[in-house]
Design an enzyme around this catalytic site. Structure first.
Site, PDB file in Angstrom:
ATOM      1  N   ASP A 112      41.807  38.854  41.053  1.00 56.23           N
ATOM      2  CA  ASP A 112      42.480  37.794  41.818  1.00 56.23           C
ATOM      3  C   ASP A 112      43.896  38.186  42.224  1.00 56.23           C
ATOM      4  O   ASP A 112      44.490  37.516  43.067  1.00 56.23           O
ATOM      5  CB  ASP A 112      42.516  36.482  41.017  1.00 56.23           C
ATOM      6  CG  ASP A 112      41.121  35.930  40.795  1.00 56.23           C
ATOM      7  OD1 ASP A 112      40.957  35.074  39.920  1.00 56.23           O
ATOM      8  OD2 ASP A 112      40.183  36.395  41.475  1.00 56.23           O
ATOM      9  N   ARG A 157      28.155  36.305  45.494  1.00 58.98           N
ATOM     10  CA  ARG A 157      28.311  35.407  44.340  1.00 58.98           C
ATOM     11  C   ARG A 157      26.946  34.964  43.784  1.00 58.98           C
ATOM     12  O   ARG A 157      26.655  33.779  43.705  1.00 58.98           O
ATOM     13  CB  ARG A 157      29.165  34.198  44.704  1.00 58.98           C
ATOM     14  CG  ARG A 157      30.472  34.500  45.386  1.00 58.98           C
ATOM     15  CD  ARG A 157      31.467  35.266  44.551  1.00 58.98           C
ATOM     16  NE  ARG A 157      32.019  34.549  43.428  1.00 58.98           N
ATOM     17  CZ  ARG A 157      33.059  33.724  43.512  1.00 58.98           C
ATOM     18  NH1 ARG A 157      33.607  33.491  44.676  1.00 58.98           N
ATOM     19  NH2 ARG A 157      33.528  33.103  42.444  1.00 58.98           N
ATOM     20  N   CYS A 195      30.297  33.197  49.289  1.00 60.22           N
ATOM     21  CA  CYS A 195      31.562  32.612  49.731  1.00 60.22           C
ATOM     22  C   CYS A 195      32.329  33.726  50.429  1.00 60.22           C
ATOM     23  O   CYS A 195      31.797  34.772  50.757  1.00 60.22           O
ATOM     24  CB  CYS A 195      32.334  32.064  48.553  1.00 60.22           C
ATOM     25  SG  CYS A 195      32.916  33.380  47.504  1.00 60.22           S
ATOM     26  N   LYS A 253      44.023  26.810  37.798  1.00 59.23           N
ATOM     27  CA  LYS A 253      42.815  26.331  38.508  1.00 59.23           C
ATOM     28  C   LYS A 253      41.563  26.767  37.769  1.00 59.23           C
ATOM     29  O   LYS A 253      40.646  25.972  37.547  1.00 59.23           O
ATOM     30  CB  LYS A 253      42.784  26.904  39.920  1.00 59.23           C
ATOM     31  CG  LYS A 253      41.448  26.744  40.643  1.00 59.23           C
ATOM     32  CD  LYS A 253      41.456  27.299  42.037  1.00 59.23           C
ATOM     33  CE  LYS A 253      41.210  28.766  42.107  1.00 59.23           C
ATOM     34  NZ  LYS A 253      39.798  29.187  41.953  1.00 59.23           N
ATOM     35  N   ASN A 254      41.530  28.015  37.341  1.00 60.76           N
ATOM     36  CA  ASN A 254      40.301  28.554  36.751  1.00 60.76           C
ATOM     37  C   ASN A 254      40.098  28.168  35.297  1.00 60.76           C
ATOM     38  O   ASN A 254      39.083  28.529  34.701  1.00 60.76           O
ATOM     39  CB  ASN A 254      40.261  30.073  36.933  1.00 60.76           C
ATOM     40  CG  ASN A 254      40.113  30.441  38.402  1.00 60.76           C
ATOM     41  OD1 ASN A 254      39.812  29.567  39.229  1.00 60.76           O
ATOM     42  ND2 ASN A 254      40.365  31.682  38.744  1.00 60.76           N
ATOM     43  N   ARG A 307      43.533  25.991  48.204  1.00 58.25           N
ATOM     44  CA  ARG A 307      42.502  25.865  47.166  1.00 58.25           C
ATOM     45  C   ARG A 307      43.069  26.212  45.796  1.00 58.25           C
ATOM     46  O   ARG A 307      42.624  25.694  44.789  1.00 58.25           O
ATOM     47  CB  ARG A 307      41.313  26.780  47.473  1.00 58.25           C
ATOM     48  CG  ARG A 307      40.406  26.330  48.617  1.00 58.25           C
ATOM     49  CD  ARG A 307      39.182  27.205  48.722  1.00 58.25           C
ATOM     50  NE  ARG A 307      38.655  27.464  47.399  1.00 58.25           N
ATOM     51  CZ  ARG A 307      38.103  28.628  47.032  1.00 58.25           C
ATOM     52  NH1 ARG A 307      38.005  29.618  47.908  1.00 58.25           N
ATOM     53  NH2 ARG A 307      37.648  28.795  45.807  1.00 58.25           N
TER      54      ARG A 307
END
Ligand code: EPZ
Length: 416
Positions: free
Chosen positions: A305, A121, A116, A22-23, A397
């Site tokens: 993460d 952030r 978030c 994803k990143n 997500r």
């Protein structure tokens, strides 16, 4: 709102094909608009964050077609430079588009992405990097207005090795005359993937993976076909799940070179791990032993993460573990939910102390962010009885069909 219902206690056996990262995909999509040619990206995972990025690109006039895990991006009709409020809020990482839109349109209007689930952030490092490159940046009424008519390649230094700010600095300078050097750049593997992708498009970028990245601007970039890197965080999450539940799993397509911080912890306390090419073989060696210290750091340190999934493992490990979350200021939201399941955790600011307990008990818990939600699923796989993980949309997500992955490994889990 969808939830997962998990009957815990099953060991995991089998093989998992690791999804695209994803990143990495999000900045690759941002980079794909830097050419009018078609760009084809493989290994695109089926994630809501990717769907939202595609929505934003389409809003800018970019054509995006998906064929399974392949995306074809055509920015020849790019007609906008504004990322509206709703979409920017929906996807915080839309801020990566700032650099690309500036490269193409020389101006950009982006809604402030705002905080978030895991912290404020801020984007001050992004803004300082752009201003150092002589981009005019005004902030007003929740929007950021940028003008890059007088962009000037130069040497810049980030106050902190921000992943997103590094990506924005690269994306804003690849098409600008001269030599830009980014000091104190983030070293994450996803930035190496972005460099490899841009070089295939004809860019001149070197140094990704180190803290000094050099960009020599070129006039145009051309289309390319690219295979995005595997998701090291998804692979790490599944490795931790095996350590937690017991069993033996082959992670297919995982890049162990990107996962050394995690794998060294797991191999010392709870698993036999064999790495061979792009496969990682994980075999639980019984009751996990606590990892004395987990301190999150920029890559190649222990990834923030994986802090929450690793904490889930420590709740049922033998001993005491001390966590320090150095990257985000609000990334312990899973702690309260784990305590509801019987975990013994005490937090104080960025520190958490986890004392292993003999077992967790299934109950109703709420995902409150992407990785914290994944941690609750892992806890449910291990717990006695039934665990209901609500608001699983947070997990969707970043993890592709997570319940199908675990069901294929023998877990009893269903989505309702
Ligand atoms: C990327 O976020 C990842 N997201 C995050 O993954 C990951 O946790 C993070 O890098 C760190 O590795 C994507 O790549 C889409 P940062 P990013 O800028 O770029 C502060 C996940 O779960 N900061 O390196 O936003 C910031 O608040 C997500 O997949 C500033 O203060 O991370 C944070 O405390 C979560 N000012 C720290 O730096 C800025 O201008 C690291 O942020 C920018 C960041």
């Amino acid at each position: 709102m969808e939830k997962l219902v998990i009957n815990g206690g099953k060991k995991l056996y089998g093989e998992v094909k690791i999804q695209g990262a994803k990143n990495a995909i999000l900045p690759l999509f941002a980079a794909a608009i830097l050419t009018d040619d078609k760009v084809v990206i493989n290994n695109v995972p089926d994630l809501s964050d990717v769907d939202n990025m595609i929505k934003i690109l389409k809003n800018l006039g970019v054509k995006v077609d998906r064929y399974g895990s392949t995306a074809v991006i055509d920015a020849s009709n790019l007609c906008g430079y504004e990322i509206p409020n709703g979409l920017a809020k929906e996807l915080r990482s839309s801020i990566f588009l700032l650099g690309s839109v500036l490269s193409r349109c020389k101006k950009a209007k982006v809604a402030y992405p705002g905080g978030c689930d895991i912290g404020l952030r801020p984007i001050d490092i992004h803004i300082k990097a752009l201003r150092d490159l002589n981009v005019e940046v005004e902030e007003s009424k929740g929007y950021i207005y940028c003008n890059a008519e007088n962009f000037k390649s130069t040497e810049i230094s980030l106050d902190y090795p921000s992943v997103g700010a590094t990506e924005n600095a690269i994306l804003s300078s690849v098409l600008c005359k001269g030599n830009t050097v980014v000091h104190n750049a983030a070293c994450e593997p996803e930035i190496v993937d972005l460099q490899n992708f841009l070089v295939k498009m004809g860019a001149k970028v070197t140094g990704a993976g180190t803290s000094v990245i050099k960009i020599y601007g070129v006039k145009t970039l051309h289309g390319t076909l690219y295979d995005a890197m595997p998701d090291r965080i998804a692979a790490g999450t599944y490795a931790i799940a095996v350590a937690m539940t017991g069993g033996t799993v082959l992670l297919d397509g995982a890049r162990y070179q990107d996962m050394r911080a995690l794998l060294s912890k797991l191999s010392k306390t709870s698993c036999n791990i064999i790495c061979n090419g792009d496969k990682i073989y994980i075999k639980s060696n019984g009751k996990p032993v606590s990892v004395p210290k987990i301190t999150t750091q920029p890559h190649p340190g222990f990834p923030t993460d994986l802090q929450a999934p690793m904490m889930a493992l420590q709740t049922v490990s033998d001993g005491v573990s001390i966590f320090t979350e150095n990257i985000f200021e609000n990334r312990y939201r899973h702690v309260g939910e784990l305590i509801k399941m019987g975990a013994d955790i005490v937090t104080n600011g960025r520190t958490a102390v986890i004392k292993g307990v003999p077992y967790l008990t299934g109950t109703e818990v709420y995902a409150q962010d992407l990785r914290g939600g994944a941690a609750l699923i892992l806890a449910g796989l291990k717990a006695e009885g039934t665990t209901i993980v609500k608001d699983v949309r947070y997990v969707d997500r970043g993890y592709e069909k997570i319940e199908e992955v675990f069901r294929s490994l023998g877990a009893e889990v269903r989505r309702e």
